[in-house]
Motif scaffolding. Structure first.
Motif, PDB file in Angstrom:
ATOM      1  N   THR A   1      43.390  53.721  59.568  1.00 35.61           N
ATOM      2  CA  THR A   1      43.143  54.974  58.850  1.00 35.61           C
ATOM      3  C   THR A   1      43.503  54.768  57.381  1.00 35.61           C
ATOM      4  O   THR A   1      44.257  53.855  57.031  1.00 35.61           O
ATOM      5  N   ILE A   2      43.001  55.647  56.538  1.00 34.14           N
ATOM      6  CA  ILE A   2      43.294  55.526  55.103  1.00 34.14           C
ATOM      7  C   ILE A   2      44.778  55.727  54.841  1.00 34.14           C
ATOM      8  O   ILE A   2      45.338  55.192  53.869  1.00 34.14           O
ATOM      9  N   ASP A   3      45.466  56.467  55.729  1.00 33.03           N
ATOM     10  CA  ASP A   3      46.901  56.690  55.550  1.00 33.03           C
ATOM     11  C   ASP A   3      47.710  55.413  55.759  1.00 33.03           C
ATOM     12  O   ASP A   3      48.870  55.333  55.324  1.00 33.03           O
ATOM     13  N   ASP A   4      47.109  54.424  56.415  1.00 30.98           N
ATOM     14  CA  ASP A   4      47.805  53.155  56.653  1.00 30.98           C
ATOM     15  C   ASP A   4      47.714  52.205  55.465  1.00 30.98           C
ATOM     16  O   ASP A   4      48.421  51.197  55.421  1.00 30.98           O
ATOM     17  N   VAL A   5      46.836  52.505  54.512  1.00 36.25           N
ATOM     18  CA  VAL A   5      46.665  51.614  53.365  1.00 36.25           C
ATOM     19  C   VAL A   5      47.891  51.732  52.453  1.00 36.25           C
ATOM     20  O   VAL A   5      48.274  52.848  52.077  1.00 36.25           O
ATOM     21  N   PRO A   6      48.523  50.620  52.106  1.00 37.88           N
ATOM     22  CA  PRO A   6      49.651  50.696  51.175  1.00 37.88           C
ATOM     23  C   PRO A   6      49.240  51.353  49.865  1.00 37.88           C
ATOM     24  O   PRO A   6      48.096  51.222  49.414  1.00 37.88           O
ATOM     25  N   LYS A   7      50.183  52.046  49.269  1.00 36.77           N
ATOM     26  CA  LYS A   7      49.903  52.768  48.022  1.00 36.77           C
ATOM     27  C   LYS A   7      50.342  51.992  46.791  1.00 36.77           C
ATOM     28  O   LYS A   7      50.055  52.396  45.663  1.00 36.77           O
ATOM     29  N   GLN A   8      51.038  50.868  47.006  1.00 37.14           N
ATOM     30  CA  GLN A   8      51.494  50.045  45.901  1.00 37.14           C
ATOM     31  C   GLN A   8      51.220  48.576  46.181  1.00 37.14           C
ATOM     32  O   GLN A   8      51.044  48.168  47.337  1.00 37.14           O
ATOM     33  N   ALA A   9      51.195  47.804  45.116  1.00 38.72           N
ATOM     34  CA  ALA A   9      51.070  46.354  45.230  1.00 38.72           C
ATOM     35  C   ALA A   9      51.821  45.711  44.078  1.00 38.72           C
ATOM     36  O   ALA A   9      52.128  46.361  43.074  1.00 38.72           O
ATOM     37  N   ILE A  10      52.142  44.432  44.235  1.00 35.34           N
ATOM     38  CA  ILE A  10      52.641  43.619  43.125  1.00 35.34           C
ATOM     39  C   ILE A  10      51.478  42.768  42.659  1.00 35.34           C
ATOM     40  O   ILE A  10      50.830  42.103  43.462  1.00 35.34           O
ATOM     41  N   SER A  11      51.203  42.794  41.366  1.00 37.82           N
ATOM     42  CA  SER A  11      50.035  42.081  40.850  1.00 37.82           C
ATOM     43  C   SER A  11      50.386  41.229  39.644  1.00 37.82           C
ATOM     44  O   SER A  11      51.166  41.640  38.779  1.00 37.82           O
ATOM     45  N   MET A  12      49.824  40.026  39.608  1.00 41.54           N
ATOM     46  CA  MET A  12      49.824  39.249  38.376  1.00 41.54           C
ATOM     47  C   MET A  12      49.198  40.113  37.296  1.00 41.54           C
ATOM     48  O   MET A  12      48.205  40.798  37.536  1.00 41.54           O
ATOM     49  N   GLY A  13      49.774  40.105  36.100  1.00 39.01           N
ATOM     50  CA  GLY A  13      49.272  40.954  35.034  1.00 39.01           C
ATOM     51  C   GLY A  13      48.079  40.356  34.303  1.00 39.01           C
ATOM     52  O   GLY A  13      47.750  39.175  34.458  1.00 39.01           O
ATOM     53  N   ILE A  14      47.435  41.169  33.492  1.00 43.16           N
ATOM     54  CA  ILE A  14      46.258  40.729  32.757  1.00 43.16           C
ATOM     55  C   ILE A  14      46.625  39.615  31.774  1.00 43.16           C
ATOM     56  O   ILE A  14      45.877  38.639  31.620  1.00 43.16           O
ATOM     57  N   ALA A  15      47.780  39.730  31.121  1.00 41.27           N
ATOM     58  CA  ALA A  15      48.192  38.679  30.191  1.00 41.27           C
ATOM     59  C   ALA A  15      48.363  37.353  30.917  1.00 41.27           C
ATOM     60  O   ALA A  15      48.006  36.295  30.380  1.00 41.27           O
ATOM     61  N   SER A  16      48.893  37.406  32.133  1.00 35.87           N
ATOM     62  CA  SER A  16      49.079  36.185  32.923  1.00 35.87           C
ATOM     63  C   SER A  16      47.730  35.590  33.305  1.00 35.87           C
ATOM     64  O   SER A  16      47.532  34.367  33.219  1.00 35.87           O
ATOM     65  N   ILE A  17      46.805  36.421  33.724  1.00 34.54           N
ATOM     66  CA  ILE A  17      45.466  35.950  34.087  1.00 34.54           C
ATOM     67  C   ILE A  17      44.798  35.288  32.887  1.00 34.54           C
ATOM     68  O   ILE A  17      44.180  34.227  33.005  1.00 34.54           O
ATOM     69  N   MET A  18      44.951  35.894  31.722  1.00 40.99           N
ATOM     70  CA  MET A  18      44.301  35.375  30.517  1.00 40.99           C
ATOM     71  C   MET A  18      44.886  34.037  30.063  1.00 40.99           C
ATOM     72  O   MET A  18      44.268  33.324  29.278  1.00 40.99           O
ATOM     73  N   ASN A  19      46.081  33.704  30.546  1.00 44.71           N
ATOM     74  CA  ASN A  19      46.683  32.418  30.202  1.00 44.71           C
ATOM     75  C   ASN A  19      46.112  31.270  31.036  1.00 44.71           C
ATOM     76  O   ASN A  19      46.417  30.106  30.759  1.00 44.71           O
ATOM     77  N   SER A  20      45.302  31.585  32.045  1.00 46.76           N
ATOM     78  CA  SER A  20      44.692  30.535  32.870  1.00 46.76           C
ATOM     79  C   SER A  20      43.730  29.718  32.016  1.00 46.76           C
ATOM     80  O   SER A  20      43.032  30.242  31.155  1.00 46.76           O
ATOM     81  N   LYS A  21      43.677  28.418  32.280  1.00 49.34           N
ATOM     82  CA  LYS A  21      42.831  27.528  31.476  1.00 49.34           C
ATOM     83  C   LYS A  21      41.352  27.868  31.659  1.00 49.34           C
ATOM     84  O   LYS A  21      40.598  27.974  30.697  1.00 49.34           O
ATOM     85  N   THR A  22      40.929  28.032  32.925  1.00 51.46           N
ATOM     86  CA  THR A  22      39.548  28.427  33.249  1.00 51.46           C
ATOM     87  C   THR A  22      39.601  29.576  34.235  1.00 51.46           C
ATOM     88  O   THR A  22      40.443  29.594  35.136  1.00 51.46           O
ATOM     89  N   ILE A  23      38.699  30.531  34.080  1.00 50.70           N
ATOM     90  CA  ILE A  23      38.604  31.670  34.997  1.00 50.70           C
ATOM     91  C   ILE A  23      37.234  31.636  35.661  1.00 50.70           C
ATOM     92  O   ILE A  23      36.206  31.523  34.990  1.00 50.70           O
ATOM     93  N   LEU A  24      37.232  31.725  36.984  1.00 50.17           N
ATOM     94  CA  LEU A  24      35.994  31.746  37.770  1.00 50.17           C
ATOM     95  C   LEU A  24      35.933  33.068  38.517  1.00 50.17           C
ATOM     96  O   LEU A  24      36.690  33.298  39.465  1.00 50.17           O
ATOM     97  N   LEU A  25      35.052  33.958  38.055  1.00 53.25           N
ATOM     98  CA  LEU A  25      34.946  35.293  38.648  1.00 53.25           C
ATOM     99  C   LEU A  25      33.713  35.364  39.538  1.00 53.25           C
ATOM    100  O   LEU A  25      32.608  34.992  39.127  1.00 53.25           O
ATOM    101  N   LEU A  26      33.918  35.849  40.756  1.00 55.97           N
ATOM    102  CA  LEU A  26      32.843  35.977  41.735  1.00 55.97           C
ATOM    103  C   LEU A  26      32.541  37.456  41.968  1.00 55.97           C
ATOM    104  O   LEU A  26      33.453  38.280  42.068  1.00 55.97           O
ATOM    105  N   ALA A  27      31.253  37.787  42.069  1.00 52.92           N
ATOM    106  CA  ALA A  27      30.858  39.180  42.315  1.00 52.92           C
ATOM    107  C   ALA A  27      29.596  39.203  43.161  1.00 52.92           C
ATOM    108  O   ALA A  27      28.587  38.601  42.782  1.00 52.92           O
ATOM    109  N   PHE A  28      29.672  39.898  44.272  1.00 52.44           N
ATOM    110  CA  PHE A  28      28.540  39.960  45.195  1.00 52.44           C
ATOM    111  C   PHE A  28      28.291  41.403  45.626  1.00 52.44           C
ATOM    112  O   PHE A  28      29.224  42.122  45.977  1.00 52.44           O
ATOM    113  N   GLY A  29      27.043  41.834  45.579  1.00 54.96           N
ATOM    114  CA  GLY A  29      26.689  43.160  46.060  1.00 54.96           C
ATOM    115  C   GLY A  29      26.376  44.137  44.946  1.00 54.96           C
ATOM    116  O   GLY A  29      26.949  44.071  43.846  1.00 54.96           O
TER     117      GLY A  29
END
Length: 233
Positions: A163-191
């Protein structure tokens, strides 16, 4: 930003695998990994390959708060089921969503990222343009942080829960600044449901209201999109 259009997700997984293989051959030692349905075709290609990851480190983007690793919806469980059980890495890092002090956990994870600079970061993209769990409005300067998940993200993830009530309401996420420090970024998008986000990411203004738009400022981004996701470019 290089755009590669493919027929479907399976074709996208094959192209992504070729790029990943080239990066490993060129000396990449740290991979940033994503979860969700988008990277599964890539992980299937890896599992079916003869690539050896015993000298490669992985760092995952995010993890739900409050789910034990034994829970089938935890990202730790996901990674083991789809990749790590078949292809063990030298070491694999994920945020600890059960940490007693979540703020201390974000600091610990920042230290992990700082000591293992990411050579190739795998990303998906949310329908609202989020990358990792960095929701619209997230500062481009933020590093690892605790996220209150947006309602449309909770709704999108509810298909994996009873059920939707079982979905966690929080997460821990790598930040945007951290992502941008990656040497190469490979983004996938389907649909087709990703087409608006992809169009705005590539051609729209750079704005925190569409987190993925910041990728326009990165020196080495490769986007693999199927025909549906690329339909509005």
């Amino acid at each position: 930003m290089k755009i590669i259009t493919v027929k479907d997700a399976q074709a996208g997984g094959k192209v992504a695998f070729e790029i990943l293989s080239e990066k490993l051959a060129a000396g990449a030692k740290v991979l940033g990994l994503a979860t969700g349905s988008t990277p599964i075709p890539l992980y299937q290609e890896i599992v079916n390959s003869n690539l050896d990851f015993s000298d490669v480190t992985s760092i995952n983007l995010d993890e739900y708060v409050g789910l034990p690793v034994e829970n089938e919806q935890s990202y730790d469980y996901f990674m083991r089921e789809h990749l790590f059980n078949a292809k063990p890495f030298k070491q694999s890092f994920l945020p600890n969503g059960l940490a007693e002090d979540l703020q201390e956990e974000t600091k610990r994870y920042d230290a992990v990222i700082d000591s293992h600079p990411v050579d190739l970061q795998i990303l998906g993209i949310g329908r609202n343009g989020h990358i990792g769990f960095n929701e619209p409005g997230t500062s481009f300067d933020i590093t690892t942080h605790v996220v209150d998940l947006a309602q449309d993200t909770i709704q999108a993830n509810s298909r994996f829960f009873d059920t939707i009530d079982d979905v966690p309401k929080q997460a821990i996420s790598m930040g945007i600044a951290s992502i941008m420090n990656s040497k190469t970024i490979l983004l996938l998008a389907f649909g087709e449901e990703k087409s608006d986000a992809i169009a705005q990411m590539v051609n729209g203004p750079i704005t925190e209201e569409l987190p993925a738009s910041v990728l326009q400022q990165h020196a080495d981004v490769i986007v693999i999109a199927d025909e549906a996701a690329a339909s509005k470019l």
